[in-house]
Design a protein around this motif. Structure first.
Motif, mmCIF file in Angstrom:
data_model
loop_
_atom_site.group_PDB
_atom_site.id
_atom_site.type_symbol
_atom_site.label_atom_id
_atom_site.label_comp_id
_atom_site.label_asym_id
_atom_site.label_seq_id
_atom_site.Cartn_x
_atom_site.Cartn_y
_atom_site.Cartn_z
ATOM 1 N N VAL A 48 0.864 -1.196 -0.114
ATOM 2 C CA VAL A 48 0.056 -0.029 -0.004
ATOM 3 C C VAL A 48 0.923 1.318 0.093
ATOM 4 C CG1 VAL A 48 -1.886 -1.043 1.140
ATOM 5 C CG2 VAL A 48 -0.085 0.059 2.557
ATOM 6 N N GLU A 49 0.131 2.532 -0.492
ATOM 7 C CA GLU A 49 0.996 3.754 -0.474
ATOM 8 C C GLU A 49 0.357 4.562 0.913
ATOM 9 O OE1 GLU A 49 2.747 6.948 -3.600
ATOM 10 O OE2 GLU A 49 0.753 6.171 -3.916
ATOM 11 N N ILE A 50 1.010 4.996 1.638
ATOM 12 C CA ILE A 50 0.763 5.732 2.711
ATOM 13 C C ILE A 50 0.404 7.126 1.948
ATOM 14 C CG2 ILE A 50 1.057 6.973 5.187
ATOM 15 C CD1 ILE A 50 0.766 3.944 5.266
ATOM 16 N N LYS A 51 -0.778 7.792 2.128
ATOM 17 C CA LYS A 51 -1.082 8.959 1.684
ATOM 18 C C LYS A 51 -1.948 9.862 2.915
ATOM 19 C CE LYS A 51 -0.795 9.592 -2.231
ATOM 20 N NZ LYS A 51 0.197 10.331 -2.941
ATOM 21 N N ARG A 52 -1.876 11.379 2.524
ATOM 22 C CA ARG A 52 -2.414 12.176 3.185
ATOM 23 C C ARG A 52 -2.333 12.371 4.679
ATOM 24 N NH1 ARG A 52 -3.994 15.624 -0.686
ATOM 25 N NH2 ARG A 52 -2.322 16.319 0.328
ATOM 26 N N MET A 53 -1.159 12.053 5.139
ATOM 27 C CA MET A 53 -0.657 12.247 6.590
ATOM 28 C C MET A 53 -0.787 13.605 7.033
ATOM 29 S SD MET A 53 -0.215 9.150 8.153
ATOM 30 C CE MET A 53 0.750 9.641 9.453
ATOM 31 N N PHE A 54 -1.627 13.909 7.974
ATOM 32 C CA PHE A 54 -1.490 15.300 8.496
ATOM 33 C C PHE A 54 -2.125 15.461 9.864
ATOM 34 C CE2 PHE A 54 -3.874 19.448 9.248
ATOM 35 C CZ PHE A 54 -3.010 20.114 9.117
ATOM 36 N N VAL A 55 -1.368 16.141 10.783
ATOM 37 C CA VAL A 55 -1.782 16.490 12.207
ATOM 38 C C VAL A 55 -1.995 18.060 12.386
ATOM 39 C CG1 VAL A 55 -1.231 16.413 14.658
ATOM 40 C CG2 VAL A 55 -0.549 14.471 12.987
ATOM 41 N N GLN A 56 -2.964 18.428 13.041
ATOM 42 C CA GLN A 56 -3.187 20.059 13.299
ATOM 43 C C GLN A 56 -2.018 20.486 13.791
ATOM 44 O OE1 GLN A 56 -5.962 21.548 12.377
ATOM 45 N NE2 GLN A 56 -7.735 20.475 12.885
ATOM 46 N N PRO A 57 -1.668 21.813 13.494
ATOM 47 C CA PRO A 57 -0.366 22.339 14.273
ATOM 48 C C PRO A 57 -0.471 22.359 15.426
ATOM 49 C CG PRO A 57 -1.283 23.421 12.272
ATOM 50 C CD PRO A 57 -2.220 22.482 12.316
ATOM 51 N N GLU A 58 -1.658 22.626 16.205
ATOM 52 C CA GLU A 58 -1.485 22.750 17.472
ATOM 53 C C GLU A 58 -1.754 21.322 18.273
ATOM 54 O OE1 GLU A 58 -6.005 22.671 16.024
ATOM 55 O OE2 GLU A 58 -3.926 23.636 15.553
ATOM 56 N N GLN A 59 -1.822 20.097 17.674
ATOM 57 C CA GLN A 59 -1.541 18.988 18.266
ATOM 58 C C GLN A 59 -0.201 18.339 17.822
ATOM 59 O OE1 GLN A 59 -3.640 17.621 20.109
ATOM 60 N NE2 GLN A 59 -5.306 18.965 19.896
ATOM 61 N N ARG A 60 0.687 19.035 17.357
ATOM 62 C CA ARG A 60 1.948 18.206 16.781
ATOM 63 C C ARG A 60 2.849 18.127 18.130
ATOM 64 N NH1 ARG A 60 2.512 21.452 11.300
ATOM 65 N NH2 ARG A 60 0.585 20.323 10.197
ATOM 66 N N GLY A 61 3.697 17.114 18.089
ATOM 67 C CA GLY A 61 4.605 16.779 19.039
ATOM 68 C C GLY A 61 3.939 16.108 20.094
ATOM 69 N N ASN A 62 2.898 15.541 19.843
ATOM 70 C CA ASN A 62 2.137 14.629 20.806
ATOM 71 C C ASN A 62 2.210 12.902 20.402
ATOM 72 O OD1 ASN A 62 1.590 16.582 22.751
ATOM 73 N ND2 ASN A 62 -0.256 17.247 21.397
ATOM 74 N N ARG A 63 2.973 12.946 19.299
ATOM 75 C CA ARG A 63 3.115 11.394 18.655
ATOM 76 C C ARG A 63 1.694 10.882 17.984
ATOM 77 N NH1 ARG A 63 7.119 8.891 18.133
ATOM 78 N NH2 ARG A 63 6.427 6.759 18.765
ATOM 79 N N ILE A 64 0.916 11.905 17.844
ATOM 80 C CA ILE A 64 -0.427 11.504 17.037
ATOM 81 C C ILE A 64 -0.021 10.782 15.636
ATOM 82 C CG2 ILE A 64 -2.316 12.626 16.003
ATOM 83 C CD1 ILE A 64 -2.517 14.640 18.275
ATOM 84 N N ALA A 65 0.766 11.500 15.024
ATOM 85 C CA ALA A 65 1.266 11.072 13.558
ATOM 86 C C ALA A 65 1.588 9.605 13.654
ATOM 87 C CB ALA A 65 2.159 11.890 12.827
ATOM 88 N N ALA A 66 2.413 9.386 14.803
ATOM 89 C CA ALA A 66 2.812 7.704 14.898
ATOM 90 C C ALA A 66 1.851 6.753 15.161
ATOM 91 C CB ALA A 66 3.892 7.780 16.087
ATOM 92 N N HIS A 67 0.556 7.254 15.973
ATOM 93 C CA HIS A 67 -0.541 6.456 16.253
ATOM 94 C C HIS A 67 -1.260 6.301 14.918
ATOM 95 C CE1 HIS A 67 -0.225 6.353 20.602
ATOM 96 N NE2 HIS A 67 -0.080 7.555 20.620
ATOM 97 N N ILE A 68 -1.508 7.350 14.070
ATOM 98 C CA ILE A 68 -2.154 7.074 12.710
ATOM 99 C C ILE A 68 -1.389 6.141 11.977
ATOM 100 C CG2 ILE A 68 -2.967 8.398 10.772
ATOM 101 C CD1 ILE A 68 -3.470 10.967 12.773
ATOM 102 N N LEU A 69 -0.085 6.611 11.776
ATOM 103 C CA LEU A 69 0.593 5.482 10.926
ATOM 104 C C LEU A 69 0.584 4.081 11.256
ATOM 105 C CD1 LEU A 69 2.583 5.571 8.576
ATOM 106 C CD2 LEU A 69 4.491 5.939 10.219
ATOM 107 N N LYS A 70 0.802 3.790 12.797
ATOM 108 C CA LYS A 70 0.704 2.575 13.328
ATOM 109 C C LYS A 70 -0.477 1.900 12.953
ATOM 110 C CE LYS A 70 1.966 -1.052 15.915
ATOM 111 N NZ LYS A 70 1.577 -2.162 15.155
ATOM 112 N N ALA A 71 -1.578 2.564 13.222
ATOM 113 C CA ALA A 71 -2.950 2.082 12.852
ATOM 114 C C ALA A 71 -3.284 1.813 11.575
ATOM 115 C CB ALA A 71 -4.125 3.063 13.568
ATOM 116 N N LEU A 72 -2.652 2.792 10.670
ATOM 117 C CA LEU A 72 -2.838 2.547 9.079
ATOM 118 C C LEU A 72 -1.985 1.099 8.811
ATOM 119 C CD1 LEU A 72 -2.267 6.072 7.527
ATOM 120 C CD2 LEU A 72 -4.443 4.731 7.667
ATOM 121 N N GLU A 73 -0.762 0.846 9.336
ATOM 122 C CA GLU A 73 -0.079 -0.340 9.132
ATOM 123 C C GLU A 73 -0.772 -1.455 9.584
ATOM 124 O OE1 GLU A 73 4.133 1.922 9.677
ATOM 125 O OE2 GLU A 73 3.426 0.727 11.114
ATOM 126 N N ASP A 74 -1.373 -1.211 10.951
ATOM 127 C CA ASP A 74 -2.334 -2.544 11.378
ATOM 128 C C ASP A 74 -3.335 -2.905 10.283
ATOM 129 O OD1 ASP A 74 -0.179 -2.628 13.426
ATOM 130 O OD2 ASP A 74 -1.626 -1.640 14.805
#
Length: 149
Positions: free
Chosen positions: A71-97
Motif C-alpha cells: 500500500v502507499e501511505i497518503k495524506r498524513m496530517f496533524v493539526q499544528p496545535e496537536q503536533r509533538g504529541n506522537r499523534i502521527a505515529a499513532h495514525i501511521l501504526k493504525a494504518l499499518e495494522d
C-alpha cells in the motif's frame, strides 16, 4: 483521549483536514506544489483514518493500493496545535495494522525534503529510504520510503 475512526475519503472531517494539509503543502512545496497536487487526489480512497483528541479533530492518514503486496501511505496530517504529541505515529501504526489485516506486507510513501518532521517520523517508525518510485523518479525534492509490515 485519542480516538481513531476508520472511514473513507467521503468523510467530511477527513476532507476538512485534507484542505488544511494542502494549504500547508502549498507553502512547503512552493513552485512544485502543482506537480505534487495531481498525485494527492482523494477521490475514492477506501482506507482512511481520522483522529480525534478529546472529541476534537486532530489528524488523518490514508492508504491506497500500490501493487499486489503493498500500500502507499497518503495524506498524513496533524493539526499544528496537536503536533509533538506522537499523534502521527499513532495514525501511521493504525494504518499499518489495518493493511496487515488486509494481508498486505509492505508500505511505501513519499514525502518532501522540505518536510524534515515527516522524514524524522518515518525514519523513527522504521521506514527505510528507497529510490524514488513512479512519478517521483528524478524529483530531487522527493524522498521515498518503504517498510515491511
Amino acid at each position: 483521549m485519542l480516538q481513531l475512526k476508520r472511514t473513507d475519503s467521503s468523510d467530511p472531517d477527513f476532507q476538512s483536514l485534507v484542505k488544511l494539509l494542502d494549504i500547508d503543502l502549498a507553502i512547503k512545496d512552493g513552485n512544485e506544489h502543482e506537480f505534487y497536487a495531481q498525485y494527492n487526489k482523494i477521490d475514492a480512497i477506501q482506507h482512511v483514518l481520522v483522529c480525534y483528541i478529546d472529541g476534537h479533530l486532530a489528524g488523518c492518514g490514508a492508504f491506497k493500493p500500490f501493487d499486489d503486496e503493498s500500500v502507499e501511505i497518503k495524506r498524513m496530517f496533524v493539526q499544528p496545535e496537536q503536533r509533538g504529541n506522537r499523534i502521527a505515529a499513532h495514525i501511521l501504526k493504525a494504518l499499518e495494522d489495518w493493511a496487515v489485516e488486509l494481508n498486505i506486507n509492505k508500505a511505501v510513501l513519499e514525502t518532501g525534503t522540505n518536510n524534515p518532521q515527516a522524514i524524522q517520523l518515518y525514519t523513527r517508525e522504521g521506514y527505510i529510504q528507497i529510490p524514488n518510485y513512479g512519478q517521483y523518479e528524478g524529483m530531487s525534492n522527493s524522498v521515498c520510503f518503504c517498510k515491511l509490515l
